[in-house]
Design a protein around this motif. Structure first.
Motif, PDB file in Angstrom:
ATOM      1  N   TYR A  55     -13.786  -3.850 -52.256  1.00  0.00           N
ATOM      2  CA  TYR A  55     -12.922  -2.945 -51.407  1.00  0.00           C
ATOM      3  C   TYR A  55     -13.707  -1.535 -51.469  1.00  0.00           C
ATOM      4  O   TYR A  55     -12.797  -0.596 -51.716  1.00  0.00           O
ATOM      5  N   ALA A  57     -15.358  -0.326 -53.944  1.00  0.00           N
ATOM      6  CA  ALA A  57     -15.571   0.088 -55.391  1.00  0.00           C
ATOM      7  C   ALA A  57     -17.087  -0.097 -55.876  1.00  0.00           C
ATOM      8  O   ALA A  57     -17.588   0.418 -56.632  1.00  0.00           O
ATOM      9  N   THR A 111      -7.012   5.136 -61.603  1.00  0.00           N
ATOM     10  CA  THR A 111      -6.886   4.187 -60.588  1.00  0.00           C
ATOM     11  C   THR A 111      -6.681   5.009 -59.264  1.00  0.00           C
ATOM     12  O   THR A 111      -6.266   6.041 -59.618  1.00  0.00           O
ATOM     13  N   GLN A 235     -10.702   4.562 -50.290  1.00  0.00           N
ATOM     14  CA  GLN A 235     -11.774   3.503 -49.747  1.00  0.00           C
ATOM     15  C   GLN A 235     -12.860   4.083 -48.730  1.00  0.00           C
ATOM     16  O   GLN A 235     -13.919   3.705 -48.763  1.00  0.00           O
ATOM     17  N   LYS A 261     -12.253   3.962 -56.562  1.00  0.00           N
ATOM     18  CA  LYS A 261     -12.904   3.185 -56.309  1.00  0.00           C
ATOM     19  C   LYS A 261     -14.518   3.236 -56.803  1.00  0.00           C
ATOM     20  O   LYS A 261     -14.705   3.050 -57.707  1.00  0.00           O
TER      21      LYS A 261
END
Length: 406
Positions: A55, A57, A111, A235, A261
């Motif tokens: 995604y 990362a 995160t 993202q 990410k």
């Protein structure tokens, strides 16, 4: 004589997960054991082209040598101090990241969801301390079909019922408006508004790219109304769309940028709130924190990620290969693809429902050696590593064409 231990197959390992892992994911039935660059290998030795890249990362591919080397060097020196003490890697990371984004200060977290939660707190504190909103009345305006994470506060302003149902009561203080609708946004913003929090491109919704001028309009409106523009680039950022940040396609400068990410290089979880000094400057000791946020290992890897992006190489690759991606998808419209949206090396592809659901198409691609992930209905997402070659990308598009034709 003792018989040699039998190597566990993918099927064995998938069955072993069933009784011991929470069922909050429904992964494709592939068990990855090794990876390098744009390729992964399962426990039986089958190779797959990774067109999802965690995604985003894994923007720099699996085990990028510069990032692995930075991690190894740091592992031999120091990994964690907590923020009770200073460490010798954090200042350089914050300085380089602020410089990359054109902003002033960095709040390091772990995160993406933590970065969003942190931004919510910072925006509210700014509203009370700087804007003068009465205590407890600050609001934040968000867009429908958003994806900012799955914590209880974040699902409070989600419109995804799968993420919400069964998890109330929800946190108040959020207003939801349609994405890509400046008139609705204008109507929702008032004197209590601390911030407008949006994704410049909605990833989970199917890589939804707003109309030209929408982000410029958000920036103009937030300035005029005296509230913050918070851009969730977790993202879309760090090279994915052909620019360092997706907002750069319209020359927009938000007050706050959220990153995650790819910032951890696929090695460790690293996220950050990056903002103007007068925004992040509202925080005082004890008001927010994280034991692992800004740890030396994360800072070392994050600095190496920033160094890769400072060259501009990966942004250029995403832009150039994005032309290949768009061209390949355009050739499939009417041949199983009913529409697509793309920017840089990121695309949401709407497959003819008569061919199958997004999940079914993903499983067929997996069997042909290409890994993607479905989202709503018959849509699949493509987000390959920025290190992918044009030949590999064309091969993946050829496999998609084959699967759709079959």
């Amino acid at each position: 004589m003792t018989a040699p231990a039998r190597t566990r197959t993918s099927a064995d390992l998938i069955r072993a997960e069933e009784p011991v892992l929470a069922h909050n994911y429904h992964p494709l039935p592939v068990v990855v054991a090794r990876a390098e660059g744009a390729w992964v290998e399962d426990v039986e030795g089958r190779r797959y082209l990774d067109m999802l890249a965690g995604y985003s990362a894994l923007n720099f591919g699996h085990r990028h040598p510069d990032l692995i080397a930075a991690a190894h060097r740091q592992l031999d020196r120091l990994t964690l101090t907590s923020r009770a003490f200073h460490n010798d890697r954090l200042a350089a990371f914050a300085e380089r990241l602020a410089g990359l984004t054109g902003l002033d200060m960095v709040l390091p977290m772990n995160t993406g969801a933590e970065a969003v939660e942190s931004a919510v707190k910072v925006a509210r504190k700014w509203a009370y301390d700087v804007k003068g909103v009465p205590d407890g009345q600050a609001t934040i305006v968000v867009a429908a079909e958003n994806f900012h994470g799955r914590t209880t506060t974040i699902v409070s302003f989600s419109t995804d019922e799968t993420a919400r149902t069964g998890f109330g009561p929800f946190t108040p203080g959020f207003r939801i408006v349609p994405y890509n609708d400046l008139a609705a946004l204008e109507a929702a913003v008032d004197d209590t508004t601390a911030a407008v929090l949006i994704e410049p491109i909605q990833g989970e919704a199917g890589v939804v790219v707003p109309d030209d001028g929408y982000l410029t309009g958000v920036r103009e409106l937030t300035r005029r109304k005296g509230c913050l523009f918070v851009s969730d680039e977790i993202q879309s950022g760090l090279g994915r769309t052909g620019r360092t940040l997706a907002v750069e396609h319209e020359g927009v400068e938000p007050d706050v940028v959220l990153l995650g990410k790819a910032l951890g290089g696929g090695i460790v979880p690293v996220s950050a709130v990056v903002a103007r000094r007068e925004v992040l400057g509202v925080l005082r000791p004890g008001e927010h924190g994280s034991t692992f946020g800004g740890n030396p290992l994360a800072a070392a890897v994050g600095t190496a990620v920033v160094e890769l992006l400072e060259t501009g190489e990966f942004q250029r690759r995403a832009a150039e290969l994005g032309v290949v991606l768009r061209g390949g998808l355009a050739s499939l419209v009417g041949k199983g693809v009913v529409g697509f949206r793309a920017r840089g090396l990121w695309a949401g592809v709407d497959v003819d429902p008569a061919i199958g659901t997004g999940r079914e198409v993903s499983e067929r691609l997996m069997r042909e050696g290409v890994l993607v992930k479905d989202t709503h209905g018959s849509t699949i997402r493509l987000a390959p590593p920025l290190t992918i070659t044009s030949g590999e990308l064309e091969s993946a598009l050829g496999t998609l064409e084959k699967v759709l034709a079959a």
